[in-house]
Design an enzyme around this catalytic site. Structure first.
Site, PDB file in Angstrom:
ATOM      1  N   ASP A 123       0.720  -1.138  -0.171  1.00 19.91           N
ATOM      2  CA  ASP A 123       0.063   0.317  -0.056  1.00 19.91           C
ATOM      3  C   ASP A 123       1.093   1.016   0.330  1.00 19.91           C
ATOM      4  O   ASP A 123       0.334   2.425   0.229  1.00 19.91           O
ATOM      5  CB  ASP A 123      -0.836  -0.269   0.954  1.00 19.91           C
ATOM      6  CG  ASP A 123      -2.781  -0.767   1.479  1.00 19.91           C
ATOM      7  OD1 ASP A 123      -2.381  -1.842  -0.331  1.00 19.91           O
ATOM      8  OD2 ASP A 123      -2.740  -1.105   1.959  1.00 19.91           O
TER       9      ASP A 123
ATOM     10  N   ASP B  39      -4.092  -1.341  -1.582  1.00 14.87           N
ATOM     11  CA  ASP B  39      -5.229  -1.099  -1.524  1.00 14.87           C
ATOM     12  C   ASP B  39      -6.769  -0.349  -2.670  1.00 14.87           C
ATOM     13  O   ASP B  39      -5.839   0.685  -3.220  1.00 14.87           O
ATOM     14  CB  ASP B  39      -5.690  -0.333   0.219  1.00 14.87           C
ATOM     15  CG  ASP B  39      -6.745  -0.323   0.327  1.00 14.87           C
ATOM     16  OD1 ASP B  39      -7.069  -1.629   0.958  1.00 14.87           O
ATOM     17  OD2 ASP B  39      -6.779   0.845   1.063  1.00 14.87           O
TER      18      ASP B  39
ATOM     19  N   HIS C 292     -10.469   0.739  -3.344  1.00 18.26           N
ATOM     20  CA  HIS C 292     -11.993   0.487  -3.057  1.00 18.26           C
ATOM     21  C   HIS C 292     -12.914   0.797  -4.080  1.00 18.26           C
ATOM     22  O   HIS C 292     -12.381   2.260  -4.951  1.00 18.26           O
ATOM     23  CB  HIS C 292     -11.832   1.219  -2.034  1.00 18.26           C
ATOM     24  CG  HIS C 292     -11.236   0.400  -0.524  1.00 18.26           C
ATOM     25  ND1 HIS C 292     -11.298  -0.608  -0.155  1.00 18.26           N
ATOM     26  CD2 HIS C 292     -10.318   1.332   0.144  1.00 18.26           C
ATOM     27  CE1 HIS C 292     -10.315  -1.866   0.921  1.00 18.26           C
ATOM     28  NE2 HIS C 292     -10.051   0.571   0.923  1.00 18.26           N
TER      29      HIS C 292
ATOM     30  N   SER D 131     -15.503   0.606   4.726  1.00 19.40           N
ATOM     31  CA  SER D 131     -14.874   0.958   5.338  1.00 19.40           C
ATOM     32  C   SER D 131     -14.977   2.238   5.504  1.00 19.40           C
ATOM     33  O   SER D 131     -13.902   3.168   6.384  1.00 19.40           O
ATOM     34  CB  SER D 131     -13.204   0.630   5.643  1.00 19.40           C
ATOM     35  OG  SER D 131     -12.912   1.350   4.408  1.00 19.40           O
TER      36      SER D 131
ATOM     37  N   HIS E  28     -10.292   6.302   0.736  1.00 21.68           N
ATOM     38  CA  HIS E  28      -9.296   6.099   0.718  1.00 21.68           C
ATOM     39  C   HIS E  28      -9.734   4.920  -0.988  1.00 21.68           C
ATOM     40  O   HIS E  28      -9.603   4.984  -0.746  1.00 21.68           O
ATOM     41  CB  HIS E  28      -8.699   5.881   1.149  1.00 21.68           C
ATOM     42  CG  HIS E  28      -8.570   4.809   2.384  1.00 21.68           C
ATOM     43  ND1 HIS E  28      -9.784   4.155   2.942  1.00 21.68           N
ATOM     44  CD2 HIS E  28      -8.049   3.396   1.662  1.00 21.68           C
ATOM     45  CE1 HIS E  28      -9.882   3.399   3.504  1.00 21.68           C
ATOM     46  NE2 HIS E  28      -8.355   2.878   3.044  1.00 21.68           N
TER      47      HIS E  28
ATOM     48  N   LYS F 109      -6.608  -5.327  -3.138  1.00 21.56           N
ATOM     49  CA  LYS F 109      -7.364  -6.345  -2.318  1.00 21.56           C
ATOM     50  C   LYS F 109      -8.527  -5.260  -1.470  1.00 21.56           C
ATOM     51  O   LYS F 109      -8.420  -3.733  -2.204  1.00 21.56           O
ATOM     52  CB  LYS F 109      -7.136  -6.202  -1.120  1.00 21.56           C
ATOM     53  CG  LYS F 109      -5.467  -5.623  -0.245  1.00 21.56           C
ATOM     54  CD  LYS F 109      -4.946  -5.482   0.631  1.00 21.56           C
ATOM     55  CE  LYS F 109      -3.997  -4.116   1.468  1.00 21.56           C
ATOM     56  NZ  LYS F 109      -5.167  -3.325   1.723  1.00 21.56           N
TER      57      LYS F 109
ATOM     58  N   GLU G 157     -13.299  -5.638   4.735  1.00 22.05           N
ATOM     59  CA  GLU G 157     -12.858  -4.558   4.700  1.00 22.05           C
ATOM     60  C   GLU G 157     -11.286  -6.349   4.692  1.00 22.05           C
ATOM     61  O   GLU G 157     -11.696  -7.229   5.510  1.00 22.05           O
ATOM     62  CB  GLU G 157     -12.289  -4.785   6.861  1.00 22.05           C
ATOM     63  CG  GLU G 157     -11.005  -3.541   6.683  1.00 22.05           C
ATOM     64  CD  GLU G 157     -10.840  -2.160   5.943  1.00 22.05           C
ATOM     65  OE1 GLU G 157     -10.557  -2.863   4.642  1.00 22.05           O
ATOM     66  OE2 GLU G 157     -10.926  -1.194   5.875  1.00 22.05           O
TER      67      GLU G 157
ATOM     68  N   ALA H   4       0.119   0.858   6.113  1.00 23.89           N
ATOM     69  CA  ALA H   4       0.537   1.396   7.306  1.00 23.89           C
ATOM     70  C   ALA H   4       0.875   0.190   9.260  1.00 23.89           C
ATOM     71  O   ALA H   4       0.281  -1.494   8.602  1.00 23.89           O
ATOM     72  CB  ALA H   4      -1.054   1.800   8.427  1.00 23.89           C
TER      73      ALA H   4
ATOM     74  N   CYS I  18      -2.775  -2.562   7.446  1.00 22.49           N
ATOM     75  CA  CYS I  18      -2.455  -3.930   6.314  1.00 22.49           C
ATOM     76  C   CYS I  18      -1.050  -4.370   6.353  1.00 22.49           C
ATOM     77  O   CYS I  18      -0.533  -5.423   6.283  1.00 22.49           O
ATOM     78  CB  CYS I  18      -2.381  -3.370   4.893  1.00 22.49           C
ATOM     79  SG  CYS I  18      -3.832  -2.625   4.649  1.00 22.49           S
TER      80      CYS I  18
HETATM   81  C1  VGL Z   1      -5.292   0.622   5.427  1.00 24.26           C
HETATM   82  C2  VGL Z   1      -7.103   1.961   6.684  1.00 24.26           C
HETATM   83  C3  VGL Z   1      -7.699   1.024   5.649  1.00 24.26           C
HETATM   84  C4  VGL Z   1      -3.235   0.178   5.124  1.00 24.26           C
HETATM   85  C5  VGL Z   1      -6.225   0.239   4.118  1.00 24.26           C
HETATM   86  O1  VGL Z   1      -3.128  -0.297   3.944  1.00 24.26           O
HETATM   87  O2  VGL Z   1      -3.357   0.135   6.546  1.00 24.26           O
HETATM   88  N1  VGL Z   1      -5.913   0.918   6.221  1.00 24.26           N
HETATM   89  N2  VGL Z   1      -7.449   0.406   4.284  1.00 24.26           N
HETATM   90 ZN    ZN Z   2      -7.952   0.672   2.986  1.00 26.92          ZN
END
Ligand code: VGL
Ligand code: ZN
Length: 189
Positions: free
Chosen positions: A11, A55, A57, A63, A74, A100, A107, A140, A144
């Site tokens: 990510d 990531d 969406h 989420s 995001h 993903k 989620e 993060a 993830c």
């Molecule tokens: C993530 C929050 C929502 C990540 C992904 O990549 O850590 N955090 N979606």
């Molecule tokens: Zn996400």
């Protein structure tokens, strides 16, 4: 690093770097990741595979705050925020890119839940490539990265986490996640 190694970049997408969910240390994490990738090219046996998690969406993802849950909007498919940082693009290979979070009702923090364009999972491809030692970096740490690392360990891989190459929502969350990954058997370097 040896011929059975691979690098997984989680990510490193604009929304997590300077966008709607910008994380701490993100610009430095990208720089350190580029340095690590460059330092690990051209071994006598060739280049290690570099696998990217994205990531990705739909705009009605479960989420999102607009749906009553945790996160600002995001990484909406097709937007700039969902793109990989340009400094990493030279290392991206479509077959080794896993998306993903496409299902609006689920989620998916773990890269292991993602699929590439051929509907293969990260674990499928790491096994096909005969990789055993996996170096993980990304964003993060406490979401993830943590979930990806835990799934790779459960699947039997040796996992090394590159701590300079991580960004996080909070420093406390980052520190706790590093401890947890270490306890689960990851090497932190
Ligand atoms: C993530 C929050 C929502 C990540 C992904 O990549 O850590 N955090 N979606
Ligand atoms: Zn996400």
């Amino acid at each position: 690093m040896n011929r059975n190694s691979a690098i997984v970049v989680v990510d490193m997408l604009y929304d997590f770097i300077d966008g709607t969910l910008a994380c701490l240390n993100a610009e430095d994490a990208v720089e350190h990741t580029v340095s690590f990738l460059k330092a690990n090219e051209n071994h006598t046996w060739g280049n290690p595979p570099v696998l990217f998690i994205r990531d990705c969406h739909p705009s009605n993802h479960c989420s999102f705050k607009s749906m009553g849950v945790d996160w600002p909007e995001h990484c909406v498919e097709g937007t700039h925020g969902a793109q990989i940082h340009e400094k990493l693009l030279g290392f991206v290979n479509e077959d080794l890119t896993f998306f993903k979070g496409k299902d609006p009702s689920k989620e998916q923090y773990s890269g292991a839940e993602g699929l590439n364009a051929a509907s293969q999972t990260l674990v499928d491809v790491l096994n096909i490539l005969d990789c055993e030692n996996i170096y993980v970096c990304g964003i993060a740490t406490e979401f993830c990265v943590l979930n990806t690392v835990e799934d790779l360990l459960k699947a039997g891989f040796a996992v090394t986490v590159l701590q300079d190459c991580l960004a996080y929502v909070s420093k406390d969350g980052h520190d706790a996640a590093l401890k947890e990954m270490k306890k689960s058997g990851a090497k932190i370097v």
